[in-house]
Write an enzyme that holds these catalytic residues in place. Sequence first.
Site, short mmCIF file in Angstrom:
data_model
loop_
_atom_site.label_atom_id
_atom_site.label_comp_id
_atom_site.label_asym_id
_atom_site.label_seq_id
_atom_site.Cartn_x
_atom_site.Cartn_y
_atom_site.Cartn_z
N GLY A 73 -20.12 1.74 -12.46
CA GLY A 73 -21.22 1.44 -13.40
C GLY A 73 -20.96 2.19 -14.69
O GLY A 73 -20.59 1.63 -15.72
N TYR A 118 -31.85 14.83 -15.60
CA TYR A 118 -30.72 15.46 -14.88
C TYR A 118 -30.11 16.64 -15.64
O TYR A 118 -29.02 17.10 -15.28
CB TYR A 118 -29.57 14.47 -14.70
N CYS A 125 -45.02 13.56 -25.69
CA CYS A 125 -45.79 14.76 -25.39
C CYS A 125 -45.40 15.37 -24.06
O CYS A 125 -46.15 15.26 -23.07
CB CYS A 125 -47.28 14.44 -25.44
C1 LIG Z 1 -25.27 3.47 -8.92
C2 LIG Z 1 -24.32 2.91 -7.94
C3 LIG Z 1 -23.00 2.65 -8.32
C4 LIG Z 1 -22.46 2.97 -9.69
O1 LIG Z 1 -22.33 4.32 -9.92
P1 LIG Z 1 -21.61 4.86 -11.24
O2 LIG Z 1 -21.64 6.34 -11.10
O3 LIG Z 1 -22.40 4.40 -12.40
O4 LIG Z 1 -20.23 4.32 -11.24
C5 LIG Z 1 -22.16 2.05 -7.40
N1 LIG Z 1 -22.59 1.73 -6.15
C6 LIG Z 1 -23.84 1.97 -5.74
C7 LIG Z 1 -24.25 1.58 -4.39
C8 LIG Z 1 -24.75 2.58 -6.61
O5 LIG Z 1 -26.00 2.83 -6.21
#
Ligand SMILES: *Cc1c(COP(=O)(O)O)cnc(C)c1O
Length: 415
Positions: free
Chosen positions: A272, A313, A345
């Site tokens: 991702g 985070y 706020c």
């Molecule tokens: C969020 C998620 C990803 C992607 O994670 P990244 O750190 O953004 O690469 C992949 N697989 C699952 C099941 C996730 O929940």
Amino acid sequence: MESFTKSVNFFGNTNPDELLKEYGSPLYVYNESVLRDRMTKMTKVVTKYPFTANFSVKANTNPSILKMALECGMNADAMSPGEILTLEKAGFPREKIFFVPNNVSAEELQFAIDRNIITSLDSLSQLELFGKLNKGGRCAVRLNPGVGAGHHEKVVTAGKNTKFGIAEGDIDQIFEVASKYDLHIVGINQHVGSLYMTAEPFLKATKALLGFAEKFTELEFIDFGGGFGIPYHKLADEQAFDVEACREQLEAIIDEYAKGHDKTPLFKSEPGRFVCAEGGVLLGQVYSKKHNAEKAYVGTDIGMNVLVRPSMYDSWHDIEVYRNGDVVSPLTSEKETVSVTGNICESGDLICKERELPVIEEGDVICVLDAGAYGYSMCSNYNSRLRPAEVMVMADGSTKLIRRRDTYEDLLGRF
Ligand SMILES: *Cc1c(COP(=O)(O)O)cnc(C)c1O
């Protein structure tokens, strides 16, 4: 590095001042060339064996970016029916969508079953529910490889302290549930966590997963998960995750597995962040400066409703300062230690805390780097603020609006 955005000509034929004038502030800005480069890299995590990279679209669900991922040869992971609908709208055929939910209702599972979208079940109870709804069906299961990793305890998604996956000790029960409902377990997946900069935890988990794979007799795919990190400290010359070094080690591990099999299943991963983080920045305007108890604050319109990662985070995002359309050089300018805050706020409404930055003036533009992943997708209307617009700087340097800013009608229209 003096300026990431300059080094890649991030803003094409325009500049932050012009963009904010045209589209309003704050504003998410993406760069097509950077996005396509990272997408293409992720399709080559494995090259020696059949392999597909699934974009984990929770990182960014803008249809223009999803279309790009499709063009670059990616499939996609969805976490919810809403994400499935968004993928369909962006043109993804159903066979390129993998549904990896957790703790979903019968209706939500049925939604994917009706569409013939392969689903991964995250617990024995969800597998049982799937079996009741879809006797004789095909599905995957998410296993916990026992190894986790990540930049913060909240994003470690395997190992001993997580809600995710089916534990090793429960694998035999998967087959009991499967036989009860005649299910075909055609895939297994894992996701160790988010943002590792070295491949070790990922490779260790992958070895474990390939070990578990031996127990499954109908596997069509094995999915190694996502989590590949990006250099959030790039202005301090942090190096990128080495995809090629990872590939070499990963393929060596797969070689071992392949020795015992006539035919290997399709291998997959689920990136991702790596796909879209560096291809997006967030621009905002500086409206005020003050000192409180000798600490300096710079007040902007980039609230935690627009970018929540730093307050959620404690995440680090590099910051570039733009003035009159040009970057203020961190190498030659005078410096000041400041906290950059938003307009919400909450005391936690910070983009960075006590950081040395070029001296910032009212009217400057703050450019938050690496905001393309978990940026807009985690936006909210907290404090009844409007979510920003998103624009794409195309490869030819032109600019395109890819999502309009919220309006007050959007905000009030639901009551
Ligand atoms: C969020 C998620 C990803 C992607 O994670 P990244 O750190 O953004 O690469 C992949 N697989 C699952 C099941 C996730 O929940």
